[in-house]
Write an enzyme that holds these catalytic residues in place. Structure first.
Site, PDB file in Angstrom:
ATOM      1  N   ILE A 119       4.088 -13.782  11.318  1.00 22.32           N
ATOM      2  CA  ILE A 119       4.915 -14.421  12.345  1.00 22.32           C
ATOM      3  C   ILE A 119       6.337 -13.875  12.278  1.00 22.32           C
ATOM      4  O   ILE A 119       6.954 -13.549  13.290  1.00 22.32           O
ATOM      5  CB  ILE A 119       4.905 -15.953  12.158  1.00 22.32           C
ATOM      6  CG1 ILE A 119       3.519 -16.496  12.537  1.00 22.32           C
ATOM      7  CG2 ILE A 119       5.982 -16.621  13.003  1.00 22.32           C
ATOM      8  CD1 ILE A 119       3.339 -17.985  12.331  1.00 22.32           C
ATOM      9  N   HIS A 178      24.777   0.253 -13.741  1.00 24.45           N
ATOM     10  CA  HIS A 178      23.333   0.525 -13.683  1.00 24.45           C
ATOM     11  C   HIS A 178      23.081   2.004 -13.366  1.00 24.45           C
ATOM     12  O   HIS A 178      22.945   2.362 -12.200  1.00 24.45           O
ATOM     13  CB  HIS A 178      22.680  -0.321 -12.588  1.00 24.45           C
ATOM     14  CG  HIS A 178      22.602  -1.771 -12.924  1.00 24.45           C
ATOM     15  ND1 HIS A 178      21.544  -2.321 -13.607  1.00 24.45           N
ATOM     16  CD2 HIS A 178      23.463  -2.788 -12.668  1.00 24.45           C
ATOM     17  CE1 HIS A 178      21.751  -3.620 -13.759  1.00 24.45           C
ATOM     18  NE2 HIS A 178      22.903  -3.926 -13.193  1.00 24.45           N
ATOM     19  N   GLN A 225      -9.012  -1.160  12.211  1.00 24.92           N
ATOM     20  CA  GLN A 225      -9.201  -1.360  13.658  1.00 24.92           C
ATOM     21  C   GLN A 225      -8.553  -2.662  14.112  1.00 24.92           C
ATOM     22  O   GLN A 225      -7.880  -2.711  15.137  1.00 24.92           O
ATOM     23  CB  GLN A 225     -10.690  -1.406  14.003  1.00 24.92           C
ATOM     24  CG  GLN A 225     -11.430  -0.101  13.753  1.00 24.92           C
ATOM     25  CD  GLN A 225     -12.923  -0.264  14.021  1.00 24.92           C
ATOM     26  OE1 GLN A 225     -13.330  -0.928  14.969  1.00 24.92           O
ATOM     27  NE2 GLN A 225     -13.752   0.339  13.187  1.00 24.92           N
ATOM     28  N   ARG A 257      28.416 -10.238 -12.982  1.00 29.48           N
ATOM     29  CA  ARG A 257      29.480 -11.206 -12.842  1.00 29.48           C
ATOM     30  C   ARG A 257      30.312 -11.261 -14.125  1.00 29.48           C
ATOM     31  O   ARG A 257      31.493 -11.517 -14.108  1.00 29.48           O
ATOM     32  CB  ARG A 257      28.861 -12.588 -12.573  1.00 29.48           C
ATOM     33  CG  ARG A 257      29.618 -13.439 -11.597  1.00 29.48           C
ATOM     34  CD  ARG A 257      28.912 -14.763 -11.372  1.00 29.48           C
ATOM     35  NE  ARG A 257      27.802 -14.715 -10.439  1.00 29.48           N
ATOM     36  CZ  ARG A 257      27.927 -14.598  -9.108  1.00 29.48           C
ATOM     37  NH1 ARG A 257      29.114 -14.496  -8.556  1.00 29.48           N
ATOM     38  NH2 ARG A 257      26.867 -14.585  -8.334  1.00 29.48           N
ATOM     39  N   CYS A 281      23.674  -2.880 -18.338  1.00 26.95           N
ATOM     40  CA  CYS A 281      24.288  -4.119 -17.869  1.00 26.95           C
ATOM     41  C   CYS A 281      24.075  -5.246 -18.880  1.00 26.95           C
ATOM     42  O   CYS A 281      24.719  -5.269 -19.922  1.00 26.95           O
ATOM     43  CB  CYS A 281      23.765  -4.462 -16.478  1.00 26.95           C
ATOM     44  SG  CYS A 281      24.932  -5.475 -15.558  1.00 26.95           S
ATOM     45  N   GLU A 318      20.490   3.663 -13.617  1.00 26.99           N
ATOM     46  CA  GLU A 318      19.152   3.926 -13.081  1.00 26.99           C
ATOM     47  C   GLU A 318      19.141   4.146 -11.574  1.00 26.99           C
ATOM     48  O   GLU A 318      18.266   4.816 -11.043  1.00 26.99           O
ATOM     49  CB  GLU A 318      18.179   2.799 -13.459  1.00 26.99           C
ATOM     50  CG  GLU A 318      18.432   1.426 -12.834  1.00 26.99           C
ATOM     51  CD  GLU A 318      19.369   0.531 -13.643  1.00 26.99           C
ATOM     52  OE1 GLU A 318      20.213   1.051 -14.397  1.00 26.99           O
ATOM     53  OE2 GLU A 318      19.263  -0.703 -13.505  1.00 26.99           O
ATOM     54  N   LYS A 323     -13.786   8.294  13.129  1.00 22.97           N
ATOM     55  CA  LYS A 323     -14.118   6.964  13.609  1.00 22.97           C
ATOM     56  C   LYS A 323     -12.821   6.169  13.864  1.00 22.97           C
ATOM     57  O   LYS A 323     -12.679   5.492  14.893  1.00 22.97           O
ATOM     58  CB  LYS A 323     -14.975   6.256  12.558  1.00 22.97           C
ATOM     59  CG  LYS A 323     -15.547   4.937  13.016  1.00 22.97           C
ATOM     60  CD  LYS A 323     -16.528   4.435  11.952  1.00 22.97           C
ATOM     61  CE  LYS A 323     -16.920   2.994  12.224  1.00 22.97           C
ATOM     62  NZ  LYS A 323     -17.725   2.452  11.132  1.00 22.97           N
ATOM     63  N   GLY A 335       6.659   2.134   2.007  1.00 22.50           N
ATOM     64  CA  GLY A 335       8.005   2.634   1.700  1.00 22.50           C
ATOM     65  C   GLY A 335       7.968   4.054   1.158  1.00 22.50           C
ATOM     66  O   GLY A 335       8.768   4.904   1.555  1.00 22.50           O
ATOM     67  N   VAL A 341       0.829  -1.210   0.000  1.00 17.13           N
ATOM     68  CA  VAL A 341       0.000   0.000   0.000  1.00 17.13           C
ATOM     69  C   VAL A 341       0.864   1.261   0.000  1.00 17.13           C
ATOM     70  O   VAL A 341       0.366   2.365   0.149  1.00 17.13           O
ATOM     71  CB  VAL A 341      -0.992   0.054   1.183  1.00 17.13           C
ATOM     72  CG1 VAL A 341      -2.026  -1.035   1.036  1.00 17.13           C
ATOM     73  CG2 VAL A 341      -0.297  -0.037   2.516  1.00 17.13           C
TER      74      VAL A 341
HETATM   75  N1  GLN Z   1      23.881 -11.547 -16.099  1.00 13.91           N
HETATM   76  C1  GLN Z   1      24.836 -10.554 -16.433  1.00 13.91           C
HETATM   77  C2  GLN Z   1      26.086 -10.642 -15.556  1.00 13.91           C
HETATM   78  O1  GLN Z   1      26.060 -11.239 -14.523  1.00 13.91           O
HETATM   79  C3  GLN Z   1      24.211  -9.160 -16.358  1.00 13.91           C
HETATM   80  C4  GLN Z   1      23.836  -8.755 -14.971  1.00 13.91           C
HETATM   81  C5  GLN Z   1      22.902  -7.571 -14.936  1.00 13.91           C
HETATM   82  O2  GLN Z   1      22.303  -7.210 -15.937  1.00 13.91           O
HETATM   83  N2  GLN Z   1      22.735  -6.969 -13.782  1.00 13.91           N
HETATM   84  O3  GLN Z   1      27.098 -10.093 -15.894  1.00 13.91           O
END
Ligand code: GLN
Length: 535
Positions: free
Chosen positions: A150, A509, A194, A464, A383, A511, A225, A19, A16
């Site tokens: 829990i 990344h 409630q 990786r 990536c 973003e 209420k 965060g 909802v």
């Molecule tokens: N799977 C790819 C890697 O491990 C790209 C990882 C990703 O896009 N974050 O290098």
């Protein structure tokens, strides 16, 4: 000033916007001149969300220090415009791992290890330490899940204990609930709220404020209420109607008097007059009718948009910076392999391939990169989106039909994307990728350098595999520009195609560092190219 604690709990149902509410509240306090710290407590047993499927958990948000965290940390960073660290998110798994390793070491010799006090003390230590570590005036702590789970009980028990230990006058509980709407009678119901408050009180916590989320307008008598039945002050029941603009939430909370109420109740002294004008302007600009730019987002988990939360937000920030509205076409990469979903790609002004793992849909992503390259459609690769762009280039331009990433084809004769050397001996999956902030140097005159307007940048990583430098020369001959490299020149960070309006992709990344008020340069550049090339 003594550190104040704001605890956010959730009631009735999850999802909802607890965060977002915590993030927006943090902003209101920051705007009043307070130093704010934020922490999310996740009751699940995984050590972190890094090994969880995006379908289960949504996006994994990466911090500067490489922590793989809950997507709510993205909300905190975007709203409050702060850079968080590992201590801003922990799970039951981390707490148990810590206590069990201490037990094995013999730290508790002779003792029986129990949830109370051993697990709760470790949780308490972590909650108490973030305030000290960051020297914050106010620490906002969000407990994941819903009251009654829990798993979350030890966490709530800790909050109850902390209230006595740091003093009741320094602690404030905000309970975020949901008001269902019954269509047949046209009524908004308060009973679940409630009940959730009753559940909270049964463990010794009485909320000081209730933020009641609803899809429909909530009358004053409904709020009264709730106040009566849940034993909170009338001014402390805040109805929060779903907004079509995420960044309006802080404005709604401010209008409802949440900021002033908190300052008064926690006996704090604002050092600044709140100025929400920039946010008002932002929301106004979002609402203003604008030209639409269509972006095809070719991904693997597109049914669950939360999996691409930061990408979606970064696109919106960049659209606003270019005075356009972005319409995202969610394309299932695997569909493209079956000749489905191409209409969305073909109608798009820009194509974006985000990060991802595993082979499902890979060929579809490579085809999307090929389409963008051949038809000269603006392309942004993040990536994995960079890796597939390189695979397509090797196949389509350099004629190595067998080119691939060794993640998807171990036997490829032309592994343009390969495992990093220091990754080869690793057997554990969790927390072992190349993670967090790394520097990158940009080539002068490149599209990336122009977009950034800078030569040295630092961006967050989570991968990786890596571009295989054995093929760098071939690629350069074919017209690929390695426009961003690690300072030692060993790791490829940004690639682009010279003869193309905008085909740029990064191993990192971007973003994660886009903010509503500070859109990310690569996204802005991509959006501008998409706008300028609009069909
Ligand atoms: N799977 C790819 C890697 O491990 C790209 C990882 C990703 O896009 N974050 O290098």
């Amino acid at each position: 000033m003594t550190t104040k604690y704001l605890f956010f709990t959730g009631g009735v149902v999850s999802s909802v916007g607890k965060g977002v509410t915590a993030a927006a509240t943090g902003l209101l306090l920051k705007e009043r001149g307070f130093k704010v710290a934020v922490q999310k407590l996740d009751p699940y047993i995984n050590v972190d969300p890094g090994t969880m499927s995006p379908y289960q958990h949504g996006e994994v948000y990466v911090l500067d220090d490489g922590a793989e965290t809950d997507l709510d940390l993205g909300h905190y960073e975007r709203f409050i415009d702060i850079r968080l660290s590992r201590s801003s998110n922990f799970t039951s798994g981390q707490v148990y791992a810590e206590i069990i390793s201490k037990e094995r070491r013999g730290d508790f010799l002779g003792g029986t290890i129990q949830v109370i006090p051993h697990i709760t003390n470790e949780i308490k230590r972590r909650v108490a330490s973030i305030g000290k570590e960051t020297n914050a005036d106010v620490v906002l702590v969000e407990v994941g899940g819903t009251v009654g789970d829990i798993e979350s009980q030890p966490f709530l028990e800790v909050l109850r204990q902390l209230r006595n230990e740091v003093g009741r006058e320094n602690v404030f509980f905000i309970h975020v609930t949901w008001l269902p709407y019954i269509k047949a009678t046209g009524e908004i119901k308060t009973k679940p709220t409630q009940h959730s408050v009753a559940a909270l009180r049964s463990i010794g916590i009485s909320p000081n404020m209730i933020i009641a989320r609803s899809d429909y307008p909530v009358d004053k008598d409904i709020c009264d209420k709730i106040a009566l039945f849940c034993d909170v002050e009338k001014e402390a029941v805040v109805p929060m109607i779903t907004s079509d603009v995420l960044y309006e939430v802080p404005l709604l909370l401010e209008k409802a008097g949440v900021g002033d109420y908190l300052v008064e109740k926690l006996n704090m002294k604002s050092t600044r007059r709140v100025d929400m004008k920039p946010w008002e302007k932002l929301v106004e600009r979002v609402r203003k009718p604008k030209q639409t730019v269509k972006v095809a987002l070719v991904g693997k988990y597109v049914e669950l948009q939360d999996a691409y939360m930061s990408v979606r937000e970064a696109l919106k920030h960049a659209a606003l910076a270019n005075d356009v509205e972005v319409e995202i076409g969610w394309v299932h990469a695997a569909d493209l392999e079956k000749d489905k979903g191409w209409d969305v790609v073909q109608n798009a002004d820009g194509i974006l391939v985000p990060g991802g793992f595993g082979s499902r849909g890979i060929e579809g992503k490579i085809l999307a990169a090929r389409y963008a390259r051949e038809k000269k459609i603006p392309y942004l690769g993040l990536c994995l989106g960079m890796q597939v762009m390189c695979i397509d280039f090797a196949r389509g331009v350099l004629n190595h039909e067998d080119a691939n990433s060794s993640e998807f084809d171990r036997g490829s004769e032309y592994p343009v994307i390969d495992l990093m050397l220091d990754q080869r001996a690793i057997t554990d999956m969790g927390g072992t990728m190349r993670l967090g902030l790394y520097p990158c140097e940009l080539q002068e005159g490149s599209k990336a350098a122009k977009a950034y307007g800078e030569k040295k940048v630092e961006e967050r990583h989570r991968h990786r595999f890596e571009f295989n430098n054995n093929y760098k020369k071939d690629f350069e001959k074919g017209g690929m520009v390695f426009s961003g490299m690690s300072p030692d020149g060993k790791l490829v960070e940004v690639v682009e195609i010279a003869d193309h309006p905008f085909m740029v992709a990064s191993q990192f990344h971007p973003e994660f560092l886009s903010r509503p008020m500070k859109p990310h340069p690569l996204f802005v550049g991509f959006m501008k190219a998409a706008r300028d090339g609009k069909k």
